[in-house]
Design a protein around this motif. Structure first.
Motif, PDB file in Angstrom:
ATOM      1  N   LYS A  19       0.835  -1.208   0.000  1.00  0.00           N
ATOM      2  CA  LYS A  19       0.000   0.000   0.000  1.00  0.00           C
ATOM      3  C   LYS A  19       0.869   1.257   0.000  1.00  0.00           C
ATOM      4  O   LYS A  19       0.606   2.200  -0.758  1.00  0.00           O
ATOM      5  CB  LYS A  19      -0.942   0.006   1.212  1.00  0.00           C
ATOM      6  CG  LYS A  19      -1.869   1.221   1.237  1.00  0.00           C
ATOM      7  CD  LYS A  19      -2.837   1.156   2.391  1.00  0.00           C
ATOM      8  CE  LYS A  19      -2.179   1.625   3.647  1.00  0.00           C
ATOM      9  NZ  LYS A  19      -3.087   1.773   4.792  1.00  0.00           N
ATOM     10  N   GLN A  20       1.919   1.276   0.799  1.00  0.00           N
ATOM     11  CA  GLN A  20       2.805   2.439   0.849  1.00  0.00           C
ATOM     12  C   GLN A  20       3.507   2.649  -0.495  1.00  0.00           C
ATOM     13  O   GLN A  20       3.645   3.785  -0.956  1.00  0.00           O
ATOM     14  CB  GLN A  20       3.822   2.295   1.992  1.00  0.00           C
ATOM     15  CG  GLN A  20       3.204   2.300   3.372  1.00  0.00           C
ATOM     16  CD  GLN A  20       2.319   3.509   3.637  1.00  0.00           C
ATOM     17  OE1 GLN A  20       2.675   4.647   3.308  1.00  0.00           O
ATOM     18  NE2 GLN A  20       1.152   3.283   4.216  1.00  0.00           N
ATOM     19  N   SER A  21       3.908   1.563  -1.147  1.00  0.00           N
ATOM     20  CA  SER A  21       4.525   1.669  -2.478  1.00  0.00           C
ATOM     21  C   SER A  21       3.526   2.189  -3.502  1.00  0.00           C
ATOM     22  O   SER A  21       3.866   2.998  -4.369  1.00  0.00           O
ATOM     23  CB  SER A  21       5.049   0.314  -2.932  1.00  0.00           C
ATOM     24  OG  SER A  21       6.119  -0.104  -2.135  1.00  0.00           O
ATOM     25  N   LEU A  22       2.289   1.720  -3.406  1.00  0.00           N
ATOM     26  CA  LEU A  22       1.248   2.175  -4.331  1.00  0.00           C
ATOM     27  C   LEU A  22       0.941   3.654  -4.136  1.00  0.00           C
ATOM     28  O   LEU A  22       0.776   4.398  -5.103  1.00  0.00           O
ATOM     29  CB  LEU A  22      -0.022   1.350  -4.148  1.00  0.00           C
ATOM     30  CG  LEU A  22       0.044  -0.083  -4.676  1.00  0.00           C
ATOM     31  CD1 LEU A  22      -1.105  -0.904  -4.108  1.00  0.00           C
ATOM     32  CD2 LEU A  22       0.026  -0.092  -6.197  1.00  0.00           C
ATOM     33  N   GLU A  30      -1.142   8.923 -11.397  1.00  0.00           N
ATOM     34  CA  GLU A  30      -2.498   9.481 -11.340  1.00  0.00           C
ATOM     35  C   GLU A  30      -3.513   8.649 -12.125  1.00  0.00           C
ATOM     36  O   GLU A  30      -4.639   9.066 -12.320  1.00  0.00           O
ATOM     37  CB  GLU A  30      -2.536  10.937 -11.799  1.00  0.00           C
ATOM     38  CG  GLU A  30      -1.739  11.857 -10.902  1.00  0.00           C
ATOM     39  CD  GLU A  30      -1.905  13.319 -11.254  1.00  0.00           C
ATOM     40  OE1 GLU A  30      -2.850  13.663 -12.001  1.00  0.00           O
ATOM     41  OE2 GLU A  30      -1.093  14.115 -10.782  1.00  0.00           O
ATOM     42  N   ALA A  31      -3.134   7.456 -12.585  1.00  0.00           N
ATOM     43  CA  ALA A  31      -4.056   6.595 -13.325  1.00  0.00           C
ATOM     44  C   ALA A  31      -4.769   5.612 -12.402  1.00  0.00           C
ATOM     45  O   ALA A  31      -5.709   4.951 -12.811  1.00  0.00           O
ATOM     46  CB  ALA A  31      -3.306   5.825 -14.408  1.00  0.00           C
ATOM     47  N   PHE A  32      -4.294   5.542 -11.140  1.00  0.00           N
ATOM     48  CA  PHE A  32      -4.902   4.620 -10.191  1.00  0.00           C
ATOM     49  C   PHE A  32      -4.798   5.187  -8.787  1.00  0.00           C
ATOM     50  O   PHE A  32      -4.053   6.136  -8.530  1.00  0.00           O
ATOM     51  CB  PHE A  32      -4.245   3.240 -10.264  1.00  0.00           C
ATOM     52  CG  PHE A  32      -2.794   3.234  -9.853  1.00  0.00           C
ATOM     53  CD1 PHE A  32      -2.414   3.045  -8.537  1.00  0.00           C
ATOM     54  CD2 PHE A  32      -1.801   3.417 -10.802  1.00  0.00           C
ATOM     55  CE1 PHE A  32      -1.090   3.049  -8.164  1.00  0.00           C
ATOM     56  CE2 PHE A  32      -0.469   3.425 -10.447  1.00  0.00           C
ATOM     57  CZ  PHE A  32      -0.115   3.236  -9.126  1.00  0.00           C
ATOM     58  N   ILE A 109       5.680   2.599 -14.610  1.00  0.00           N
ATOM     59  CA  ILE A 109       5.173   2.449 -13.249  1.00  0.00           C
ATOM     60  C   ILE A 109       6.156   1.609 -12.449  1.00  0.00           C
ATOM     61  O   ILE A 109       6.539   0.515 -12.845  1.00  0.00           O
ATOM     62  CB  ILE A 109       3.778   1.783 -13.243  1.00  0.00           C
ATOM     63  CG1 ILE A 109       2.760   2.711 -13.897  1.00  0.00           C
ATOM     64  CG2 ILE A 109       3.363   1.432 -11.811  1.00  0.00           C
ATOM     65  CD1 ILE A 109       1.408   2.085 -14.108  1.00  0.00           C
ATOM     66  N   THR A 110       6.575   2.161 -11.319  1.00  0.00           N
ATOM     67  CA  THR A 110       7.540   1.486 -10.458  1.00  0.00           C
ATOM     68  C   THR A 110       7.048   1.497  -9.025  1.00  0.00           C
ATOM     69  O   THR A 110       6.686   2.549  -8.493  1.00  0.00           O
ATOM     70  CB  THR A 110       8.919   2.171 -10.533  1.00  0.00           C
ATOM     71  OG1 THR A 110       9.341   2.172 -11.904  1.00  0.00           O
ATOM     72  CG2 THR A 110       9.946   1.462  -9.685  1.00  0.00           C
ATOM     73  N   LEU A 111       7.037   0.320  -8.421  1.00  0.00           N
ATOM     74  CA  LEU A 111       6.692   0.209  -7.007  1.00  0.00           C
ATOM     75  C   LEU A 111       7.985   0.001  -6.223  1.00  0.00           C
ATOM     76  O   LEU A 111       8.590  -1.064  -6.290  1.00  0.00           O
ATOM     77  CB  LEU A 111       5.733  -0.958  -6.770  1.00  0.00           C
ATOM     78  CG  LEU A 111       4.396  -0.869  -7.490  1.00  0.00           C
ATOM     79  CD1 LEU A 111       3.529  -2.078  -7.161  1.00  0.00           C
ATOM     80  CD2 LEU A 111       3.667   0.417  -7.161  1.00  0.00           C
ATOM     81  N   ALA A 112       8.406   1.048  -5.539  1.00  0.00           N
ATOM     82  CA  ALA A 112       9.670   1.003  -4.806  1.00  0.00           C
ATOM     83  C   ALA A 112       9.518   0.298  -3.475  1.00  0.00           C
ATOM     84  O   ALA A 112       8.485   0.249  -2.896  1.00  0.00           O
ATOM     85  CB  ALA A 112      10.182   2.414  -4.577  1.00  0.00           C
TER      86      ALA A 112
END
Length: 112
Positions: A19-22, A30-32, A109-112
């Motif tokens: 959730k924090q990465s999202l 801004e697409a989700f 899109i990157t989830l760190a």
């Protein structure tokens, strides 16, 4: 197999980290939008046509992702200390990132 208490702790930890990465990635895309409700993590898309649902399934000790008309069932891997998709070996964050990229047709899109 994890006992129920350990499963709940690890699944809560994994979903919170995701959730924090999202949330961080939302600012770039801004697409989700990610939102949590009663332990279920939803990824809502701006076009309003679909969403991803991530939920713990305690009886079978799996994290389930419902996305792109498919159900992905991640199992705990002791060696990786993470929930992974047995078929591909992807962990929760890697799989979610791939699904977002495919759904939005956006390789940035990157989830760190």
């Amino acid at each position: 197999m994890l006992d129920e208490t350990t499963f709940r702790r690890e699944s809560d930890r994994a979903l919170e980290a995701l959730k924090q990465s999202l949330i961080a990635a939302e600012e770039e895309s801004e697409a989700f939008e990610a939102e949590e409700n009663n332990g279920v993590l939803n990824i809502l898309f701006e076009d309003g046509t679909s969403k991803f649902v991530l939920t713990p399934n305690t009886p079978v000790r799996q994290l389930w992702i419902s996305a792109t008309s498919t159900s992905f069932k991640l199992e705990w891997s002791e060696s990786a200390s993470a929930f992974v998709l047995p078929k591909t070996g992807e962990d929760l964050k890697t799989l979610t990132q791939r699904l977002l990229r495919e759904h939005l047709n956006d390789a940035t899109i990157t989830l760190a």
